[in-house]
Design an enzyme around this catalytic site. Structure first.
Site: not given
Ligand SMILES: Cc1ncc(C[n+]2csc(CCOP(=O)(O)OP(=O)(O)O)c2C)c(N)n1
Ligand SMILES: [Mg+2]
Length: 803
Positions: A525, A550-552, A547, A592, A494
């Protein structure tokens, strides 16, 4: 036994007849395997069975369209296809069912996976690429439903890259990008998010992917009305159909019992996808499950009489048989004779597979029994040992577990004896364990010459007047060098393309290296990782950017289930050396904060986890990984992109070794172990502790997996006799993992004069803002006081109580 994939335009009736009968033979052989396989489970020889019965004919049609260089990413119903491409024999089918650990007998996983999980070998016995364009390829299956989808996307994208990017050595991987990635999925599994995510992404990317949906209306016991809107997946996906104006999919619908139509459909699908790089969906309807879902239960519990009757009639093998007779290709008598002979062949194959697994174990048992006899003869506890021996001798179908259990227990009866017979058994047990354990535990990582563990450190070097630049510049210069040096390397994520990532570590690189190599992706993701897995399995060197750490979480399932297990589940015959780039640590806010390291560490064994404290270290890791063949996650420090670092003059060359810690401050009183951004706080606390006469040693772990392979931390503890692990994750997370390594693997307890400590974050997610951070994660004051308290306990006079 494989099907004929030469689709000549003109053939004689005899050729045609031979081909049809060969296909029918294949379908019946596969069915017999399923029927006998189920019996093997019910009689206890095998533990669990899940078979491809009811899906035979479409798979034969598919195999005719499948060419050398193509890849499959499918699921447990595809045994007939594997037989049809010549990659699964009857013996191998049963070897899988019995979990034979010999890769020569059971090439799918050497018994590590349940039967019905298929693979082909992309690597030779030394872990080196075979020529994938000269063989039919199947990426190794996994069990989680729809888990095959993200990887399928990458397998297909590789063809696009090989066709459209110049300068890559394609010899072993592609012929002008003409390879199709073929997926299969059950109707019910299309309910998974991964399915929809992949379908959308492949439509966007326009890659040569053909996905077959095997629709038998059920997902175990759950009917389509609970799974799919309108009970029809191709109906609801109609909007993906391409038209003159917009790109999209070509969508086919075909009945799974209609042999000629299936052949025609697969040929058409292949042509479109292979030549035009268009994704294609084939909804194969009206399939059945003659024996129900698996050996765990019977389908009579949830299918009504009408459905069962319909399934018996529309069984694809039965329908093909009718068609053969109706079209005068063969007779009932001829087919009956053929079926009888197939039954016999399958029985013989099954027997051969059983002998192959059991004979070596029986030999091993013979050795153990002889040693136990000798031990009994030389021991006052003969009665007990003989009992164990007789029990072991009594098993009709012994397991290695039985052999070890008897011999290990026998040693307990002679614990205070000193006889050569005891020594002989001890040695035998030790050797046996050494030989057998790797059958189950080898190849978590690459064992080839290119293992990253074989990469030596190359230090960054600097001009005397080296420029101080933002950390992100070091990274950008290094990525530029990487894309110049390795034409097969590419990065995507992203915002990774046009703007050069959210922190400008790729600034200008899309313009320089092209949109296919430095690219933006949708917000998805799991399939970003899937793109990486698939492309890495086909010889490219993808860097997938997530990105923020946390979003993994969205990708963690596929990293854990798929990426982390590629080497292990194929016993080293496939690899996916994907680099996952992300950024985290010491951020603020619930979503975050970049801290969930413990969860990650525990879920992705099989992937290296690297936590560089600055961008030079990070760049060095990328340089190491690109010379290696293992997957890795690199977590850059989000708050480090604007910190100044000197620009090395050997950009692209220097290498940070993996599994090696670095002592960044020497001291005498206590060893502080940490990593990433928290180190900056530790270093600050260290300076303040000097003021009160406390001299700490600081070790940067750098590489959480693998962890301190030289055991340098315990050497430090031998000097300071105290240790504290400081981490921004919750307690019980990464700090507990680190302490476990120090205590259990490095045996540090013998050097400790104070209790080993961990200092971690609060149990809740980190709150937002500077104060949120201060009250959520260890602060400099927290670190100072925690260390001070340890030293207070050691010497209350020198260090009186603080508060
Ligand atoms: C993520 C996940 N959830 C649940 C399961 C258990 N499970 C295995 S197969 C299956 C049903 C799949 O049905 P379908 O996709 O229609 O394939 P079929 O078996 O009918 O060919 C389920 C729920 C699983 N393997 N993975
Ligand atoms: Mg189904």
């Amino acid at each position: 036994m494989n099907t004929n994939s030469n689709t000549k335009t003109e053939i004689t009736f005899d050729d045609f007849k031979t081909e049809v009968l060969n296909d029918y033979k294949l379908a019946v052989t596969s069915r017999e395997c399923s029927l006998l396989g189920r019996r093997e489970v019910l009689t206890g020889k095998a533990k669990f069975g899940i078979f491809g019965d009811g899906k035979e004919i479409p798979q034969i049609a598919w195999a005719k369209a499948f060419k050398n260089g193509d890849f499959r990413s499918g699921y447990y119903r595809d045994q007939t296809f594997m037989m049809a491409i010549g990659e699964l024999t009857i013996e191998q089918f049963f070897a899988g069912l019995y979990a034979d650990t010999d890769l020569n007998n059971e090439p799918m996983s050497a018994g590590r996976q349940m039967g019905g999980h298929f693979t082909t070998h992309s690597l030779d016995e030394n872990g080196q690429w075979k020529n994938l364009t000269e063989q039919k390829n199947s990426s190794a299956d996994i069990s989680p439903t729809a888990g095959q989808m993200p990887r399928l996307l990458g397998l297909a994208q590789a063809s696009k890259i090989y066709r459209e990017v110049d300068g890559i050595d394609t010899t072993k991987f592609s012929k002008e990008g003409n390879e199709i990635a073929w997926g299969t999925i059950g109707n019910a599994s299309t309910s998974e998010g991964l399915f929809f995510e992949t379908i959308n992404a492949a439509g966007v990317l326009q890659v040569p992917m053909v996905i077959s949906i095997w629709d038998d209306q059920y997902g175990i016991s759950v009917h389509a009305r609970h799974q799919t809107t309108k009970e029809n997946i191709s109906e609801i996906l109609k909007g993906f159909q391409r038209n003159e104006k917009d790109k999209g999919y070509e969508i086919f619908r075909v009945d799974g019992w209609n042999y000629p139509e299936l052949i025609d459909t697969y040929q058409r699908a292949a042509k479109i996808s292979r030549t035009e790089h268009i994704p294609v969906m084939i909804h194969v309807q009206e399939l059945t499950q003659p024996q129900g879902h698996s050996t765990s239960g019977s389908h009579e519990r949830y299918k009504n009489q009408d459905r069962l009757k319909w399934e018996a009639e529309y069984d694809c093998n039965v329908q093909m048989r009718h068609w053969i007779i109706e079209n005068n290709i063969s007779t009932d008598e001829e087919l009956t004779a053929l079926e009888r002979s197939i039954k016999k062949t399958v029985r013989e194959g099954k027997k051969a597979a059983w002998s192959a697994i059991i004979n070596p174990i029986i030999e091993e048992r013979k050795e153990a029994l002889a040693l136990l006899s000798n031990l009994a003869n030389s021991s006052p506890n003969a009665a007990f040992i003989t009992k164990l021996k007789n029990e072991l001798a009594g098993f009709d179908e012994p397991l290695r577990k039985n052999i070890l259990s008897a011999t290990r227990k026998a040693l307990r009866y002679v614990v205070s004896e000193q006889t050569p017979e005891k020594v002989a058994l001890q040695n035998w047990v030790n050797n046996y364990l050494n030989n057998v354990q790797p059958k189950y535990s080898s190849h978590l990582h690459s064992q080839s010459e290119q293992s990253p563990l074989n990469q030596a450190e190359i230090l960054p070097t600097y001009n005397t007047e080296a420029e101080e630049v933002d950390g992100r510049v070091v990274l950008r210069e290094n990525f530029d060098a990487i894309f110049t040096k390795y034409p097969e390397a590419l990065i995507f994520g992203e915002d990774a393309g046009y703007i050069g990532d959210v922190n400008q570590g790729l600034e200008g690189l899309q313009e320089k290296h092209g949109e296919l190599r430095v690219s933006d992706t949708g917000i998805r993701e799991a399939t970003i990782i899937g793109q990486g897995i698939g492309m890495a399995m086909r010889g490219l060197r993808p860097i997938a950017e997530i990105q923020y750490l946390d979003y993994i979480m969205y990708a963690l399932q596929i990293m854990s289930d798929d990426l982390a297990t590629v080497q292990y589940r194929t016993k080293g015959r496939q690899k996916a050396p994907l680099i996952v780039r992300t950024r985290g640590h010491r951020l603020e806010g619930i979503w975050h904060s970049g801290s969930q390291m413990g969860g990650i560490l525990n879920l992705i064994r099989g992937i290296h986890v690297l936590v560089p404290r600055n961008m030079t270290k990070a760049a060095g890791f990328y340089n190491t990984l690109l010379e290696s063949d293992d997957p890795a996650l690199v977590v850059e420090c989000l708050n480090g992109y604007r910190l100044k670092e000197k620009l090395p003059n050997n950009i692209g060359e220097f290498k940070t070794p993996i599994g090696v810690v670095e002592t960044i401050r020497e001291g005498e009183d206590i060893t502080l172990v940490s990593y990433g951004s928290t180190l900056r706080l530790v270093e600050k606390a260290a300076k303040e502790l000097v003021q009160v006469g406390i001299d700490v040693e600081i070790i940067d772990v750098q590489s959480l997996l693998p962890f301190d392979i030289n055991h340098d931390i315990v050497k430090s503890i031998a000097k300071t006799n105290r240790v504290m692990v400081i981490d921004e994750d919750v307690s019980g997370g990464a700090s507990a993992y680190i302490l476990d390594e120090i205590l259990n693997t490095q045996n540090a307890f013998q050097y400790l004069d104070s209790a080993p400590k961990t200092l971690a974050a609060k149990q809740h997610r980190p709150a937002y803002g500077t104060d949120g951070d201060y009250f959520s994660k260890p602060s400099t004051e927290d670190i100072f006081e925690a260390v001070y308290d340890v030293m207070h306990e050691v010497n209350p006079t020198a260090h009186p109580k603080l508060r």
